[in-house]
Motif scaffolding. Structure first.
Motif, PDB file in Angstrom:
ATOM      1  N   PRO A 241       0.907  -1.582   0.159  1.00 54.79           N
ATOM      2  CA  PRO A 241       0.207  -0.285  -0.236  1.00 54.79           C
ATOM      3  C   PRO A 241       0.844   1.025  -0.011  1.00 54.79           C
ATOM      4  O   PRO A 241      -0.182   2.735   0.040  1.00 54.79           O
ATOM      5  N   ASN A 242       2.107   1.645   0.752  1.00 57.06           N
ATOM      6  CA  ASN A 242       2.972   2.913   0.151  1.00 57.06           C
ATOM      7  C   ASN A 242       4.383   2.355   0.055  1.00 57.06           C
ATOM      8  O   ASN A 242       5.025   3.242  -0.091  1.00 57.06           O
ATOM      9  N   ALA A 243       3.868   1.490  -0.851  1.00 53.48           N
ATOM     10  CA  ALA A 243       5.031   1.634  -2.666  1.00 53.48           C
ATOM     11  C   ALA A 243       5.417   2.766  -3.314  1.00 53.48           C
ATOM     12  O   ALA A 243       4.221   3.943  -3.174  1.00 53.48           O
ATOM     13  N   TYR A 244       6.742   2.929  -3.264  1.00 49.78           N
ATOM     14  CA  TYR A 244       6.728   4.265  -3.728  1.00 49.78           C
ATOM     15  C   TYR A 244       5.949   3.870  -5.538  1.00 49.78           C
ATOM     16  O   TYR A 244       5.973   6.066  -5.601  1.00 49.78           O
ATOM     17  N   ARG A 245       6.150   2.862  -5.764  1.00 52.29           N
ATOM     18  CA  ARG A 245       5.641   3.732  -7.363  1.00 52.29           C
ATOM     19  C   ARG A 245       4.387   3.718  -7.361  1.00 52.29           C
ATOM     20  O   ARG A 245       3.475   4.112  -8.234  1.00 52.29           O
ATOM     21  N   GLY A 246       3.701   3.355  -6.086  1.00 49.37           N
ATOM     22  CA  GLY A 246       2.091   4.119  -6.195  1.00 49.37           C
ATOM     23  C   GLY A 246       1.669   5.391  -6.124  1.00 49.37           C
ATOM     24  O   GLY A 246       1.012   5.484  -6.902  1.00 49.37           O
ATOM     25  N   PHE A 247       2.557   6.181  -5.348  1.00 51.36           N
ATOM     26  CA  PHE A 247       2.952   7.856  -5.675  1.00 51.36           C
ATOM     27  C   PHE A 247       3.401   8.313  -7.573  1.00 51.36           C
ATOM     28  O   PHE A 247       1.996   9.058  -8.050  1.00 51.36           O
ATOM     29  N   ALA A 248       4.519   7.621  -7.930  1.00 51.00           N
ATOM     30  CA  ALA A 248       4.280   8.025  -9.053  1.00 51.00           C
ATOM     31  C   ALA A 248       2.917   7.409 -10.005  1.00 51.00           C
ATOM     32  O   ALA A 248       3.069   7.840 -11.764  1.00 51.00           O
ATOM     33  N   ARG A 249       2.418   6.361  -9.643  1.00 54.85           N
ATOM     34  CA  ARG A 249       1.310   5.589 -10.525  1.00 54.85           C
ATOM     35  C   ARG A 249       0.265   6.528 -10.338  1.00 54.85           C
ATOM     36  O   ARG A 249      -0.863   6.818 -11.526  1.00 54.85           O
ATOM     37  N   GLU A 250      -0.403   7.559  -9.103  1.00 53.19           N
ATOM     38  CA  GLU A 250      -1.344   7.998  -9.208  1.00 53.19           C
ATOM     39  C   GLU A 250      -1.361   9.377 -10.067  1.00 53.19           C
ATOM     40  O   GLU A 250      -2.134   9.900 -10.261  1.00 53.19           O
ATOM     41  N   PHE A 251       0.155  10.006 -10.076  1.00 52.45           N
ATOM     42  CA  PHE A 251       0.459  10.952 -10.981  1.00 52.45           C
ATOM     43  C   PHE A 251       0.236  11.156 -12.566  1.00 52.45           C
ATOM     44  O   PHE A 251      -0.262  11.906 -13.295  1.00 52.45           O
ATOM     45  N   ILE A 252       0.251   9.052 -12.549  1.00 58.67           N
ATOM     46  CA  ILE A 252       0.100   8.817 -14.252  1.00 58.67           C
ATOM     47  C   ILE A 252      -1.289   9.512 -14.799  1.00 58.67           C
ATOM     48  O   ILE A 252      -2.279   9.948 -15.565  1.00 58.67           O
ATOM     49  N   LYS A 253      -2.716   8.619 -13.188  1.00 57.33           N
ATOM     50  CA  LYS A 253      -3.294   9.270 -13.454  1.00 57.33           C
ATOM     51  C   LYS A 253      -4.145  10.294 -13.670  1.00 57.33           C
ATOM     52  O   LYS A 253      -5.632  10.466 -14.497  1.00 57.33           O
ATOM     53  N   ASP A 254      -3.451  11.352 -12.502  1.00 53.69           N
ATOM     54  CA  ASP A 254      -4.116  12.896 -12.485  1.00 53.69           C
ATOM     55  C   ASP A 254      -4.109  13.419 -14.550  1.00 53.69           C
ATOM     56  O   ASP A 254      -4.201  13.967 -15.050  1.00 53.69           O
ATOM     57  N   LEU A 255      -2.219  12.709 -14.428  1.00 54.03           N
ATOM     58  CA  LEU A 255      -1.307  13.511 -16.364  1.00 54.03           C
ATOM     59  C   LEU A 255      -3.347  13.251 -17.356  1.00 54.03           C
ATOM     60  O   LEU A 255      -3.296  13.145 -18.642  1.00 54.03           O
ATOM     61  N   GLU A 256      -3.099  11.683 -17.449  1.00 53.40           N
ATOM     62  CA  GLU A 256      -4.277  10.552 -18.357  1.00 53.40           C
ATOM     63  C   GLU A 256      -6.020  11.453 -18.496  1.00 53.40           C
ATOM     64  O   GLU A 256      -6.496  11.889 -19.733  1.00 53.40           O
ATOM     65  N   ARG A 257      -6.020  12.276 -17.541  1.00 49.07           N
ATOM     66  CA  ARG A 257      -6.980  12.901 -17.074  1.00 49.07           C
ATOM     67  C   ARG A 257      -7.473  13.767 -17.593  1.00 49.07           C
ATOM     68  O   ARG A 257      -8.215  13.709 -17.911  1.00 49.07           O
ATOM     69  N   ILE A 258      -6.102  14.611 -17.495  1.00 49.83           N
ATOM     70  CA  ILE A 258      -6.261  15.932 -18.292  1.00 49.83           C
ATOM     71  C   ILE A 258      -5.674  15.788 -19.764  1.00 49.83           C
ATOM     72  O   ILE A 258      -6.364  16.366 -20.588  1.00 49.83           O
ATOM     73  N   ARG A 259      -4.813  14.678 -20.274  1.00 47.74           N
ATOM     74  CA  ARG A 259      -4.743  14.360 -21.824  1.00 47.74           C
ATOM     75  C   ARG A 259      -4.107  12.978 -21.657  1.00 47.74           C
ATOM     76  O   ARG A 259      -3.448  12.494 -20.883  1.00 47.74           O
ATOM     77  N   PRO A 260      -5.074  12.228 -22.039  1.00 48.29           N
ATOM     78  CA  PRO A 260      -4.422  10.703 -22.751  1.00 48.29           C
ATOM     79  C   PRO A 260      -3.304  10.333 -23.003  1.00 48.29           C
ATOM     80  O   PRO A 260      -3.096   8.717 -22.660  1.00 48.29           O
ATOM     81  N   ARG A 261      -3.330  11.444 -24.264  1.00 44.77           N
ATOM     82  CA  ARG A 261      -1.983  11.266 -24.860  1.00 44.77           C
ATOM     83  C   ARG A 261      -0.689  11.422 -23.612  1.00 44.77           C
ATOM     84  O   ARG A 261       0.483  10.567 -24.243  1.00 44.77           O
ATOM     85  N   ALA A 262      -1.180  11.354 -22.748  1.00 44.38           N
ATOM     86  CA  ALA A 262       0.504  11.852 -21.747  1.00 44.38           C
ATOM     87  C   ALA A 262       1.621  10.236 -21.578  1.00 44.38           C
ATOM     88  O   ALA A 262       2.181  10.683 -21.468  1.00 44.38           O
ATOM     89  N   ILE A 263       0.574   9.529 -21.662  1.00 44.88           N
ATOM     90  CA  ILE A 263       0.636   7.593 -21.268  1.00 44.88           C
ATOM     91  C   ILE A 263       2.097   8.110 -22.165  1.00 44.88           C
ATOM     92  O   ILE A 263       2.712   7.716 -21.627  1.00 44.88           O
ATOM     93  N   LEU A 264       1.705   8.180 -23.320  1.00 47.37           N
ATOM     94  CA  LEU A 264       2.952   7.429 -24.817  1.00 47.37           C
ATOM     95  C   LEU A 264       3.910   8.669 -24.817  1.00 47.37           C
ATOM     96  O   LEU A 264       4.722   7.876 -25.516  1.00 47.37           O
TER      97      LEU A 264
END
Length: 348
Positions: A241-264
């Motif tokens: 639950p407290n893995a460092y990767r989880g914080f990066a994952r939340e950041f990616i999800k926030d970017l995706e909501r704004i701009r779906p192509r952000a992941i690519l």
């Protein structure tokens, strides 16, 4: 009386009613076209990157989760439809996590029957003499993911070698790879940054790893599994639950909501990074203790395992501590400890 609301048709076939908005492109399409587009993209990735050759023995890393379940289903289907000529196997790792891995392995055993694929299960207990339950009991929840990640990677390689596999495929999706690019930037990990976005890694080792889902969004994998009614395990690991990767994952999800192509775009940035020729990169060798790939005298797994067995697990964590069992040798030679760098064979 109000007129009937206009029905939105699939923008691809224009024959069936659109039933979903595709996360990657925002196209309004029907389920049938979504299935075809999803599968065809995977096929094109496999062909354009020459991931396999006819006759390859391919081990599919199977955890029972959505990514590996969809990967096993789609790869099995494409192998049949496009006649890749591959020999497919399911490969699972039992980390020894009660209430999590034991339940997910039940799903993998059902997938074995559903897809008609042979299954091999390797366990931490057999390979290392420890389960994750025992490790967490000893070290707590702070650094447990370090142990699990290192052990799991080596366990998959050893399982693939047991199966005499030519390739090992994993279900890492576009979200995972974008997260890894960000993590390696945040950590300043140049060695991993140079290869974390590669669709094939470990080509200089005994068994290359392939990521057919490199450009596939996690949301689309979930949608595919849901609409196809695939049998998968959806519970998250109880120890992460407290893995460092989880914080990066939340950041990616926030970017995706704004701009779906952000992941690519992040993946593309990772692909375009160039390392200065003056940067000293770790040289691949083999562990003196177990023979596994390593850029140091001992591989990371052996360092961590030796710390556990000596009752000093924290000595295997971090970059500045002296390696277990090698302190005297390094002091006498004035050299750096094998723990001063992380094993060069680890991508995730």
């Amino acid at each position: 009386m109000e007129g009937k609301r206009s029905v939105r048709m699939c923008c691809l076939c224009n024959e069936r009613r659109a039933s979903l908005s595709r996360p990657k492109t925002l196209e309004q399409i029907c389920r049938e076209c979504f299935y075809l587009a999803f599968e065809d993209e995977i096929h094109q990735i496999i062909v354009s990157n020459r991931l396999f050759i006819r006759g390859d023995r391919v081990a599919i890393g199977a955890s029972g989760g959505k990514d590996s379940t969809v990967l096993a289903y789609v790869l099995s289907k494409l192998n049949r439809i496009h006649d890749y000529g591959l020999h497919l196997f399911l490969l699972s790792v039992d980390e020894g996590i009660t209430g999590y891995r034991d339940d997910s392995l039940e799903t993998v055993h059902r997938n074995q029957i559903q897809y008609g694929l042979p299954l091999k299960v390797v366990s931490y207990k057999d390979l290392y003499g420890w389960t994750m339950d025992e490790i967490v009991k000893l070290i707590g929840l702070k650094n447990n993911c370090t142990f699990c990640g290192v052990f799991r990677r080596q366990a998959l390689d050893r399982g693939a070698a047991f199966l005499k596999a030519d390739k090992l495929v994993t279900g890492h999706n576009a979200d995972d790879i974008a997260e890894t690019v960000l993590l390696n930037i945040l950590r300043g990990d140049i060695a991993r940054l140079s290869r974390c976005s590669s669709i094939i890694t470990g080509e200089d080792g005994p068994i290359p790893r392939c990521k057919p889902f490199k450009y596939t969004y996690e949301k689309e994998i979930v949608m595919y599994a849901y609409f196809k009614k695939l049998d998968y395990f959806s519970t998250e690991c109880i120890y992460s639950p407290n893995a460092y990767r989880g914080f990066a994952r939340e950041f990616i999800k926030d970017l995706e909501r704004i701009r779906p192509r952000a992941i690519l775009d992040i993946i593309k940035s990772g692909e375009n990074f160039r390392i200065s020729t003056t940067t000293k990169m770790p040289e691949q060798g083999t562990c003196e203790r177990c023979g596994y790939i390593s850029s140091q005298k001992w591989c990371k797994a052996c360092v961590l395992l030796d710390g556990l067995n000596r009752g000093l697990p924290k000595l295997g964590i971090g970059r500045s501590r002296v390696a277990i069992g090698c302190k005297e040798e390094n002091e006498s030679h004035g050299g750096k400890s094998i723990e001063s760098k992380q094993c060069g064979s680890l991508d995730f």
